[in-house]
Design an enzyme around this catalytic site. Structure first.
Site, PDB file in Angstrom:
ATOM      1  N   HIS B 162       0.875  -1.170   0.000  1.00 23.00           N
ATOM      2  CA  HIS B 162       0.000   0.000   0.000  1.00 23.00           C
ATOM      3  C   HIS B 162       0.909   1.216   0.000  1.00 23.00           C
ATOM      4  O   HIS B 162       1.720   1.391   0.899  1.00 23.00           O
ATOM      5  CB  HIS B 162      -0.908  -0.004   1.239  1.00 23.00           C
ATOM      6  CG  HIS B 162      -1.823   1.160   1.271  1.00 23.00           C
ATOM      7  ND1 HIS B 162      -3.143   1.095   0.876  1.00 23.00           N
ATOM      8  CD2 HIS B 162      -1.614   2.465   1.626  1.00 23.00           C
ATOM      9  CE1 HIS B 162      -3.693   2.282   0.984  1.00 23.00           C
ATOM     10  NE2 HIS B 162      -2.793   3.131   1.444  1.00 23.00           N
ATOM     11  N   CYS B 163       0.821   2.033  -1.033  1.00 24.45           N
ATOM     12  CA  CYS B 163       1.716   3.176  -1.158  1.00 24.45           C
ATOM     13  C   CYS B 163       0.999   4.453  -0.733  1.00 24.45           C
ATOM     14  O   CYS B 163       0.079   4.902  -1.420  1.00 24.45           O
ATOM     15  CB  CYS B 163       2.188   3.298  -2.611  1.00 24.45           C
ATOM     16  SG  CYS B 163       3.459   4.544  -2.821  1.00 24.45           S
TER      17      CYS B 163
END
Lengths: 158, 397
Positions: B162-163
């Site tokens: 998850h960026c």
């Protein structure tokens, strides 16, 4: 139009959902989309094994074709990258084209093979490609059908 | 037939995502850092184009701002594409599916009704044994390489990470855009860094004055190392066909066992890269919505074939006339083009430039607050669905 809707309601009441069978994914070849061809026991009395296996094998072939990594997919990928992926506004991807073919195939199978046996296949894309859902219907009563058939033949065309 | 309004799947989406533009744009819940990324990129490039490019275009060549411009647009495009696309979210199990799985698990446990945690299923993939975990939130056995993102509360296929910088999960559908983004951003930062240094040196020699470009240089210096490093890491991941998740956990490292190997790798670097970047793009599962009327249509099929082999006269016509079109990517695409056109003219029309009357007839007539409504009335495009407010759309996919 009101009579037509009234008839559909009557029709709905004469067929009831008895059970649902789920054909799971086969991950033996990795993450590519493939369904198990194992024949579920609940369908033994309803449909021939060969017909079911044919359907699942054809679906597996369609999905393999959609996910095939070859010349055409490379070309599509490079072209898309070169146009900053704007090309997908005008053109549909190969996967979407194959999904349309699959939808047509499933509809045809339902019409010809499954519906006459009281079964219904749901397109796996509607379940996130996790399962092929086969609904088993029971015909509740033939008395209801005769009354609705007379009203159906009496209704005017649209 | 009665026309009931179609309910989009995203309107009743169980995860923690935000949707814009009638479901076409999908982002995570916390998007603050994404705006920071945008501001950093726009500010640095803005400074570069304003202060360095005029000097460099005159002294060296005007090709420099052109290349810079192309790189900048590519970076922005890939960033928005990564942030706004569906990463490959798996829809949650329907109640029937969940019940069927529970039944199967009960049978496997001997039917005692006792549920031992955690539930796993073992599969053999290309000779390697892989454990599939059961997701208690989504009520499914996760496919291989899928993982549940706790921030977005979804199971994502081929979950990478998850960026927060991008404001979205990076998964099967947007990994290539993410990779293109960091790669092009590396080139852009190196490009800007090199030419800012060139500018400083040239100015020093030509005029003996140090221009105050320190802030641009500082941002570039730190970005270059971190982003180039990240690009290098992801290049390694792509060439070995692993996800960040797998690499961090050491799923396929030889330290786990002598026979441990990656079953998804194609064997050579070139094929792995091509598969990750140029492979087919899978569709969004949330787009394929069929309303209840399709199930009535199927019941109709069942009834007429089961009880009336010849069928009553009026139902022998194909149902394409009876049922409305399901919402497919085709209908979406046409409307998307119209929306882009609206947005373009809206943005042009509501810009508060003083010389707007000289820009052309459209802007002259439609300037001010009521641009949007006037434009729609003029174009006479009526759609069934009410138009939602466009909150964050600058790039539509």
């Amino acid at each position: 139009m009101a009579t037509e809707f009234h008839n559909l309601q009557e029709l709905r009441h004469s067929a009831s959902l008895a059970n649902k069978v789920f054909v799971q994914r086969d991950y033996s070849e990795g993450t590519t989309c493939k369904f198990q061809t194992k024949f579920p026991t609940e369908l033994e009395t309803r449909i021939e094994r060969s017909l079911f296996e044919d359907t699942v094998k054809t679906l597996n072939n369609y999905y393999a074709e959609a996910e095939k990594i070859g010349g055409q997919s490379y070309l599509e990928g490079c072209l898309a990258c070169a146009t900053a992926y704007l090309i997908f506004l005008c053109m549909e991807t190969r996967y979407e084209k194959v999904l349309k073919k699959i939808a047509k195939y499933i509809q045809e199978q339902n019409e010809k093979i499954y519906a006459p046996r009281g079964l219904l296949i749901t397109d796996p894309i509607e379940r996130g490609m996790r399962v092929i859902e086969i609904s088993i219907y029971e015909d509740r009563g033939s008395s209801g059908s005769s009354s609705s058939s007379s009203s159906v033949s009496g209704s005017t065309t649209r | 037939c009665k026309r009931t309004p179609k309910k989009r799947k995203w309107e009743s989406f169980p995860g923690r995502n935000k949707f814009y533009c009638n479901g076409r744009i999908m982002m995570a819940k916390q998007t603050g850092v994404f705006y920071l990324t945008l501001v950093l990129i726009l500010a640095t490039c803005g400074l570069f184009f304003t202060f360095d490019c005029p000097f460099l275009a005159l002294q060296l060549t005007p090709v420099i701002p052109v290349i810079g411009g192309v790189l900048f647009l590519f970076v922005l495009g890939t960033l928005l594409r990564t942030s706004f696309s569906d990463p490959g979210v798996l829809p949650r199990a329907t109640p029937d599916e969940a019940a069927d799985l529970e039944r199967q698990i009960d049978v496997a446990n001997g039917g005692t009704g006792y549920r031992p945690p955690p539930r796993t299923k073992e599969v053999e993939i290309n000779g390697q044994t892989v454990k599939l975990k059961y997701c208690f939130t989504c009520k499914i056995f996760r496919p291989p390489r899928a993982s549940h993102c706790s921030l977005c509360d979804n199971c994502v296929e081929r979950f990478d990470h998850h960026c927060p910088w991008v404001g979205n999960c990076v998964g099967r559908r947007n990994y290539r855009f993410f990779y293109m983004f960091i790669l092009s951003l590396s080139f852009l930062t190196i490009f800007i860094f090199a030419f800012v240094i060139t500018h400083i040196i040239l100015r020093k020699y030509l005029r003996g004055v140090f221009p105050d470009l320190r802030s641009g240089v500082v941002v570039c210096f730190f970005s270059v190392w971190s982003i180039v490093g990240l690009s290098g890491f992801h290049t390694y991941l792509i060439s070995s066909n692993q996800t960040t998740n797998e690499d961090i956990k050491g799923s396929w490292s030889s330290k786990r066992g002598k026979d441990n190997y990656n079953p998804y790798s194609y064997g050579n670097i070139f094929t792995n890269c091509c598969a990750a970047l140029c492979g087919p793009l899978p569709p969004r599962y949330s787009l394929y919505l069929h309303t209840h009327r399709c199930s009535l249509r199927h019941l109709l099929y069942f009834f007429i074939h089961h009880n009336h082999p010849s069928g009553p006269a009026w139902v022998q016509q194909p149902e394409r006339n009876a049922s409305p079109q399901p919402w497919t990517p085709e209908t979406t695409r046409k409307e998307l083009c119209f929306e882009m056109f609206y947005l373009f003219v809206y943005l042009v029309g509501t810009s508060r430039r003083t010389h707007c009357h000289s820009s052309g007839p459209i802007v002259h007539v439609f300037s001010g607050r009521n641009t949007w409504r006037k434009l729609r009335r003029t174009c006479k495009l009526h759609t069934e669905r009410p138009r939602p407010r466009i909150e964050h759309a600058t790039f539509l996919l």
